[in-house]
Design an enzyme around this catalytic site. Sequence first.
Site, short mmCIF file in Angstrom:
data_model
loop_
_atom_site.label_atom_id
_atom_site.label_comp_id
_atom_site.label_asym_id
_atom_site.label_seq_id
_atom_site.Cartn_x
_atom_site.Cartn_y
_atom_site.Cartn_z
N CYS A 136 0.83 -1.22 0.00
CA CYS A 136 0.00 0.00 0.00
C CYS A 136 0.86 1.27 0.00
CB CYS A 136 -0.91 -0.05 1.22
SG CYS A 136 -1.72 1.49 1.64
N CYS A 184 0.11 3.70 2.87
CA CYS A 184 0.63 3.12 4.12
C CYS A 184 2.12 3.41 4.26
CB CYS A 184 0.41 1.60 4.15
SG CYS A 184 -1.32 1.09 4.06
#
Length: 153
Positions: A71, A74
Amino acid sequence: MNVKKKISITLSLILFTLVIYAAKPDAKEAKPIELTESVFIEKVHDFVRTPNEWAYKGDKPAIVDFHATWCGPCKQLAPTLTALAAEYGDDIYIYKVDVDKEPDIARAFGIRSVPSLLFIPHEGQPQMGQGNIPKESLKKVIDEFMLGKEPTE
């Protein structure tokens, strides 16, 4: 004393100072703590035995970062959480849960997108946030919601 000896002594003192500074025991190296299911159940909440009743097990407020290694947002949020862990030190816990490695935790909390952040005050109900939240916004949530400090304008 010749010049070579002076330079050697000076360099030795600089090196000694750098070694002492690097080994300084009070240097903050706090970072988020990766949780497995068993540790999550022990330190945060037993979602297996009490899935419908929130009971926080920690001794201070916490943030749980539900993330994935693939991600992008993230990865962008990770340094911010590391900086906050160092800044707040012993005032809060910052935990990380990899949703791919711990799908049961993610399912129990209804995680459908990452990053998702669970903000847990020491007492009371947690709140969920999603996305790459800016550091200043995170600090406001930590200070006001989690630590109960008065809002600053």
